[in-house]
Write a protein that holds these residues in place. Structure first.
Motif, PDB file in Angstrom:
ATOM      1  N   ILE A 111      -5.148 -54.318  51.921  1.00  0.00           N
ATOM      2  CA  ILE A 111      -5.305 -53.758  50.574  1.00  0.00           C
ATOM      3  C   ILE A 111      -4.051 -52.991  50.171  1.00  0.00           C
ATOM      4  CG2 ILE A 111      -6.602 -52.069  49.212  1.00  0.00           C
ATOM      5  CD1 ILE A 111      -9.067 -52.883  50.955  1.00  0.00           C
ATOM      6  N   GLU A 112      -3.500 -52.224  51.105  1.00  0.00           N
ATOM      7  CA  GLU A 112      -2.280 -51.474  50.816  1.00  0.00           C
ATOM      8  C   GLU A 112      -1.132 -52.414  50.441  1.00  0.00           C
ATOM      9  OE1 GLU A 112       0.286 -47.938  52.908  1.00  0.00           O
ATOM     10  OE2 GLU A 112      -0.510 -49.517  54.178  1.00  0.00           O
ATOM     11  N   ASN A 113      -0.999 -53.506  51.173  1.00  0.00           N
ATOM     12  CA  ASN A 113       0.051 -54.476  50.863  1.00  0.00           C
ATOM     13  C   ASN A 113      -0.129 -55.026  49.450  1.00  0.00           C
ATOM     14  OD1 ASN A 113       1.491 -57.073  50.741  1.00  0.00           O
ATOM     15  ND2 ASN A 113       1.871 -56.753  52.922  1.00  0.00           N
ATOM     16  N   LEU A 114      -1.366 -55.352  49.084  1.00  0.00           N
ATOM     17  CA  LEU A 114      -1.619 -55.865  47.737  1.00  0.00           C
ATOM     18  C   LEU A 114      -1.367 -54.794  46.680  1.00  0.00           C
ATOM     19  CD1 LEU A 114      -4.768 -58.005  48.550  1.00  0.00           C
ATOM     20  CD2 LEU A 114      -2.560 -58.865  47.754  1.00  0.00           C
ATOM     21  N   ASN A 115      -1.739 -53.559  46.983  1.00  0.00           N
ATOM     22  CA  ASN A 115      -1.434 -52.478  46.036  1.00  0.00           C
ATOM     23  C   ASN A 115       0.062 -52.371  45.777  1.00  0.00           C
ATOM     24  OD1 ASN A 115      -4.132 -51.754  45.817  1.00  0.00           O
ATOM     25  ND2 ASN A 115      -3.988 -50.055  47.254  1.00  0.00           N
ATOM     26  N   ALA A 174     -11.934 -50.803  46.958  1.00  0.00           N
ATOM     27  CA  ALA A 174     -10.654 -51.375  46.535  1.00  0.00           C
ATOM     28  C   ALA A 174     -10.591 -52.899  46.624  1.00  0.00           C
ATOM     29  CB  ALA A 174      -9.527 -50.770  47.366  1.00  0.00           C
ATOM     30  N   ALA A 175     -11.219 -53.485  47.635  1.00  0.00           N
ATOM     31  CA  ALA A 175     -11.085 -54.935  47.864  1.00  0.00           C
ATOM     32  C   ALA A 175     -11.459 -55.779  46.650  1.00  0.00           C
ATOM     33  CB  ALA A 175     -11.901 -55.347  49.079  1.00  0.00           C
ATOM     34  N   PRO A 176     -12.514 -55.439  45.876  1.00  0.00           N
ATOM     35  CA  PRO A 176     -12.877 -56.305  44.749  1.00  0.00           C
ATOM     36  C   PRO A 176     -11.834 -56.399  43.639  1.00  0.00           C
ATOM     37  CG  PRO A 176     -14.739 -54.938  45.395  1.00  0.00           C
ATOM     38  CD  PRO A 176     -13.543 -54.412  46.123  1.00  0.00           C
ATOM     39  N   TYR A 177     -10.825 -55.547  43.667  1.00  0.00           N
ATOM     40  CA  TYR A 177      -9.746 -55.707  42.692  1.00  0.00           C
ATOM     41  C   TYR A 177      -8.899 -56.941  43.002  1.00  0.00           C
ATOM     42  CZ  TYR A 177     -10.749 -51.145  40.677  1.00  0.00           C
ATOM     43  OH  TYR A 177     -11.371 -50.093  40.030  1.00  0.00           O
ATOM     44  N   TYR A 178      -9.057 -57.484  44.215  1.00  0.00           N
ATOM     45  CA  TYR A 178      -8.265 -58.645  44.632  1.00  0.00           C
ATOM     46  C   TYR A 178      -9.113 -59.831  45.087  1.00  0.00           C
ATOM     47  CZ  TYR A 178      -4.705 -55.014  44.608  1.00  0.00           C
ATOM     48  OH  TYR A 178      -3.878 -53.995  44.216  1.00  0.00           O
ATOM     49  N   VAL A 179     -10.281 -59.569  45.623  1.00  0.00           N
ATOM     50  CA  VAL A 179     -11.175 -60.628  46.100  1.00  0.00           C
ATOM     51  C   VAL A 179     -12.568 -60.356  45.551  1.00  0.00           C
ATOM     52  CG1 VAL A 179     -12.226 -61.756  48.102  1.00  0.00           C
ATOM     53  CG2 VAL A 179      -9.861 -60.947  48.234  1.00  0.00           C
ATOM     54  N   PRO A 180     -13.080 -61.220  44.662  1.00  0.00           N
ATOM     55  CA  PRO A 180     -14.437 -60.998  44.147  1.00  0.00           C
ATOM     56  C   PRO A 180     -15.457 -61.024  45.286  1.00  0.00           C
ATOM     57  CG  PRO A 180     -13.273 -62.653  42.849  1.00  0.00           C
ATOM     58  CD  PRO A 180     -12.433 -62.397  44.062  1.00  0.00           C
ATOM     59  N   LEU A 181     -16.440 -60.147  45.212  1.00  0.00           N
ATOM     60  CA  LEU A 181     -17.463 -60.102  46.251  1.00  0.00           C
ATOM     61  C   LEU A 181     -18.624 -61.060  45.985  1.00  0.00           C
ATOM     62  CD1 LEU A 181     -17.765 -56.301  47.172  1.00  0.00           C
ATOM     63  CD2 LEU A 181     -16.328 -58.070  48.198  1.00  0.00           C
ATOM     64  N   ASP A 182     -18.537 -61.854  44.910  1.00  0.00           N
ATOM     65  CA  ASP A 182     -19.622 -62.783  44.592  1.00  0.00           C
ATOM     66  C   ASP A 182     -19.943 -63.714  45.746  1.00  0.00           C
ATOM     67  OD1 ASP A 182     -19.295 -61.547  42.191  1.00  0.00           O
ATOM     68  OD2 ASP A 182     -18.658 -63.317  41.078  1.00  0.00           O
ATOM     69  N   TYR A 213      -5.930 -48.183  39.348  1.00  0.00           N
ATOM     70  CA  TYR A 213      -5.900 -49.577  38.905  1.00  0.00           C
ATOM     71  C   TYR A 213      -5.991 -49.645  37.388  1.00  0.00           C
ATOM     72  CZ  TYR A 213      -6.779 -50.569  43.832  1.00  0.00           C
ATOM     73  OH  TYR A 213      -6.681 -50.621  45.197  1.00  0.00           O
ATOM     74  N   ALA A 214      -5.086 -50.423  36.784  1.00  0.00           N
ATOM     75  CA  ALA A 214      -5.026 -50.535  35.325  1.00  0.00           C
ATOM     76  C   ALA A 214      -5.888 -51.668  34.800  1.00  0.00           C
ATOM     77  CB  ALA A 214      -3.578 -50.735  34.882  1.00  0.00           C
ATOM     78  N   GLN A 215      -6.407 -52.516  35.666  1.00  0.00           N
ATOM     79  CA  GLN A 215      -7.268 -53.618  35.248  1.00  0.00           C
ATOM     80  C   GLN A 215      -8.340 -53.832  36.304  1.00  0.00           C
ATOM     81  OE1 GLN A 215      -3.610 -55.983  35.082  1.00  0.00           O
ATOM     82  NE2 GLN A 215      -4.651 -57.583  36.285  1.00  0.00           N
ATOM     83  N   ASP A 216      -9.381 -54.567  35.925  1.00  0.00           N
ATOM     84  CA  ASP A 216     -10.530 -54.733  36.799  1.00  0.00           C
ATOM     85  C   ASP A 216     -10.286 -55.730  37.936  1.00  0.00           C
ATOM     86  OD1 ASP A 216     -12.000 -52.929  35.327  1.00  0.00           O
ATOM     87  OD2 ASP A 216     -12.875 -54.479  34.032  1.00  0.00           O
ATOM     88  N   PHE A 217      -9.350 -56.647  37.722  1.00  0.00           N
ATOM     89  CA  PHE A 217      -9.076 -57.662  38.749  1.00  0.00           C
ATOM     90  C   PHE A 217      -7.620 -58.092  38.623  1.00  0.00           C
ATOM     91  CE2 PHE A 217      -8.968 -62.071  40.350  1.00  0.00           C
ATOM     92  CZ  PHE A 217      -9.427 -61.840  41.632  1.00  0.00           C
ATOM     93  N   TYR A 218      -6.981 -58.304  39.783  1.00  0.00           N
ATOM     94  CA  TYR A 218      -5.574 -58.716  39.823  1.00  0.00           C
ATOM     95  C   TYR A 218      -5.498 -60.109  40.448  1.00  0.00           C
ATOM     96  CZ  TYR A 218      -4.268 -53.883  38.797  1.00  0.00           C
ATOM     97  OH  TYR A 218      -4.109 -52.648  38.193  1.00  0.00           O
ATOM     98  N   PRO A 219      -5.351 -61.155  39.617  1.00  0.00           N
ATOM     99  CA  PRO A 219      -5.240 -62.506  40.175  1.00  0.00           C
ATOM    100  C   PRO A 219      -3.894 -62.726  40.851  1.00  0.00           C
ATOM    101  CG  PRO A 219      -4.892 -62.566  37.809  1.00  0.00           C
ATOM    102  CD  PRO A 219      -5.265 -61.143  38.150  1.00  0.00           C
TER     103      PRO A 219
END
Length: 223
Positions: A111-115, A174-182, A213-219
């Protein structure tokens, strides 16, 4: 007094949650939160460099005790002040407890790397699509590993809630900002159980609305 060196909804949230969950202010004195902004010069100034060798949060001061590293702080405070949230040597779940405590850092490092790639980089710098794609895949794999091992119990350990779950609280925020939990229904339900705990809610109330985080998801960025 407890002095927590803290970044909003960072790894130090784990310790804030523990303080609320274990009622540590009643035992150790009132909590003072020293808040930092990631990347600001305030992290290189003041007390933090003397408390944390890496100048990272969390760090904590309690009656002359100085510690850094969220896992170490979690284990120490549970052993000394809140053993009900630990699994002592000799307990049948001791090995699993320690494994989940440290697995949380495996996930948090991703998560830190993605941040760093997706939130901190500012134009003209650009995130690397290849690095982001690989890191997202590794984070998804770490989440899938948890999903597969959750079984039918509510918490990470069959006997109930523990410090290992508090270590995971930051991750599943934090994880759902990069990987949806669906795709992970057990983790979705697990996250909801965390969020329903009164102490978790009190910790979040102290945090306020997240400002990182400035947005709900980061593709993954396009090549």
């Amino acid at each position: 007094m407890i002095k927590l060196h803290h970044v909003q909804y960072g790894r130090s949230f784990r310790i804030l949650w523990l303080i609320e969950e274990a009622g540590l202010e009643a035992k150790l004195g009132p909590l003072e939160i020293v808040e930092y902004q990631i990347g600001s010069k305030s992290m290189r100034e003041g007390a933090l460099p003397q408390l944390s060798p890496a100048m990272r949060i969390p760090a904590i001061e309690i009656d002359g005790l100085e510690m850094a590293e969220s896992g170490a702080i979690m284990e120490y405070l549970i052993e000394t002040e809140a053993p009900e949230f630990g699994r002592a040597p000799g307990h049948a779940e001791r090995a699993d407890y320690l494994q989940w405590i440290h697995y949380s850092e495996t996930m948090a490092s991703l998560i830190e790397n993605l941040n760093l790639q997706m939130v901190f980089l500012r134009p003209p710098a650009k995130p690397s699509p290849v690095v982001v794609k690989l890191t997202v895949a590794r984070l998804r794999g770490a989440l899938a590993g948890m999903e597969a091992r959750m079984g039918d119990h509510e918490w990470l350990l069959p006997s109930g809630f523990s410090g290992a779950d508090m270590m995971m609280g930051f991750n599943l925020f934090a994880a759902p900002y990069y990987v949806p939990l669906d795709e992970f229904p057990k983790l979705q339900a697990y996250k909801a159980r965390m969020e329903a705990r009164a102490a978790y809610q009190r910790a979040c109330a102290r945090e306020g609305e997240q400002r990182f985080y400035a947005q709900d998801f980061y593709p993954v960025p396009e090549v």
